[in-house]
Scaffold this active site. Structure first.
Site, short mmCIF file in Angstrom:
data_model
loop_
_atom_site.label_atom_id
_atom_site.label_comp_id
_atom_site.label_asym_id
_atom_site.label_seq_id
_atom_site.Cartn_x
_atom_site.Cartn_y
_atom_site.Cartn_z
CB SER A 210 55.92 -69.58 85.65
OG SER A 210 56.45 -69.26 84.38
CG HIS B 278 59.74 -70.01 87.69
ND1 HIS B 278 60.77 -70.77 88.23
CD2 HIS B 278 59.60 -70.44 86.41
CE1 HIS B 278 61.21 -71.62 87.32
NE2 HIS B 278 60.52 -71.44 86.20
CG ASP C 94 59.99 -70.00 82.84
OD1 ASP C 94 60.74 -70.85 83.36
OD2 ASP C 94 58.77 -69.93 83.10
CG MET D 71 62.46 -69.97 77.51
SD MET D 71 60.94 -70.65 76.83
CE MET D 71 60.06 -71.07 78.34
CG HIS E 222 63.86 -72.49 84.60
ND1 HIS E 222 62.69 -73.13 84.21
CD2 HIS E 222 64.88 -73.31 84.24
CE1 HIS E 222 63.00 -74.29 83.66
NE2 HIS E 222 64.31 -74.42 83.66
CG MET F 139 64.56 -73.49 80.26
SD MET F 139 62.77 -73.35 80.17
CE MET F 139 62.58 -71.80 81.04
CG MET G 57 62.68 -79.10 83.39
SD MET G 57 61.92 -77.51 83.77
CE MET G 57 60.55 -77.44 82.63
CG ASP H 227 59.09 -75.09 85.76
OD1 ASP H 227 57.91 -74.78 85.50
OD2 ASP H 227 60.08 -74.48 85.28
C1 DX5 Z 1 58.32 -74.26 80.86
C2 DX5 Z 1 58.69 -73.30 81.94
C3 DX5 Z 1 57.69 -73.24 83.02
C4 DX5 Z 1 56.32 -72.80 82.60
C5 DX5 Z 1 55.32 -73.53 83.43
O1 DX5 Z 1 59.42 -74.52 80.06
O2 DX5 Z 1 59.93 -73.62 82.52
O3 DX5 Z 1 58.14 -72.46 84.13
O4 DX5 Z 1 56.09 -71.42 82.74
O5 DX5 Z 1 54.04 -73.24 82.99
P1 DX5 Z 1 52.79 -74.14 83.44
O6 DX5 Z 1 52.72 -74.07 84.92
O7 DX5 Z 1 51.65 -73.51 82.74
O8 DX5 Z 1 53.09 -75.55 82.96
ZN ZN Z 2 60.48 -72.60 84.42
#
Ligand code: DX5
Ligand code: ZN
Length: 227
Positions: free
Chosen positions: A7, A30, A32, A34, A63, A65, A134, A172
């Site tokens: 990620s 990956h 993220d 947000m 991903h 969010m 999650m 994740d």
């Molecule tokens: C959290 C993200 C994850 C995050 C995971 O909301 O969706 O992808 O980057 O990070 P680690 O592996 O450090 O928990």
């Molecule tokens: Zn994620």
């Protein structure tokens, strides 16, 4: 085959192309996304995904969010994502959205927050290429793995087997050398790792070692032997 998706949330955002290069050998990158509405954090959007997809050969696993994925998810496919994950809690019409993502040529995936059960979505599974469970509350990297999610991973793997589906099961949040084996034994086969990869001296070595650990655990897992 266990897949490891680093990620980039834990990477240096000013050097994303180099950070993608640093995990050469990873199955997917990956990403993220947000929006500070669905989760209390803000990261990046379509233009960054577009640039990143041109800067790396590693396919992008986006991903989302975000609120209103019905409107935004297709744009991430157009931006070059090979897989797009929307949240079940945010999608107004998940079946229509999954079909649209697939029709545009990407893998369609749906994510569940820790408090969202899998059971109401059983009939939707054939519409998906991957389900994301999650294992932390979404929003931030570096949080502690929620062990209480293991039964949901197990139940989801049972549903996938019962329906004879080929879909992937991704975990994740808090996935690391300490927790990845438990996830694999429970039934996960795609592992997102942020801090456990980018928080180390050698991110590419971390990917290899996490994959080896997951494969050993999967080989011994009852769900994989039954395949
Ligand atoms: C959290 C993200 C994850 C995050 C995971 O909301 O969706 O992808 O980057 O990070 P680690 O592996 O450090 O928990
Ligand atoms: Zn994620």
């Amino acid at each position: 085959m266990a897949q490891i998706n680093p990620s980039i949330l834990s990477a240096d955002f000013a050097r994303l192309a180099d950070e993608a290069q640093a995990v050469k050998g990873a199955d997917w990158l990956h990403v993220d996304v947000m929006d500070n509405h669905f989760v209390p954090n803000l990261t990046l959007g379509v233009p960054v995904v577009e640039s990143l997809s041109r800067a790396t050969d590693t396919p992008l696993d986006c991903h989302l969010m975000i609120e209103d994925p019905d409107r935004w998810a297709p744009q991430y496919v157009e931006a070059g994502a090979g897989s797009v994950t929307f949240h079940a809690e945010a999608a107004a019409a998940p079946v229509r959205l999954a079909r649209e993502i697939r029709a545009k040529g990407a893998r369609a995936s749906m994510a569940l927050k820790p408090a969202t059960p899998i059971e109401p979505y059983e009939d939707l599974l054939p519409e998906l290429d991957m389900l994301l469970i999650m294992t932390v509350e979404p929003g931030f990297g570096g949080q502690a793995f929620l062990d209480i999610m293991l039964p949901k991973i197990r139940r989801t793997r049972e549903l996938i087997s019962r329906h004879g589906l080929e879909m992937w099961l991704q975990v994740d949040g808090g996935v690391s050398a300490e927790t990845i084996e438990r996830c694999a034994e429970a039934g996960a086969d795609v592992f997102v790792a942020g801090s456990a990869v980018y928080g180390t001296e050698d991110p590419a070595a971390a990917v290899r070692s996490l994959r080896a650990q997951a494969e050993r655990a999967t080989a011994a897992a009852p769900w994989a032997c039954a395949h």
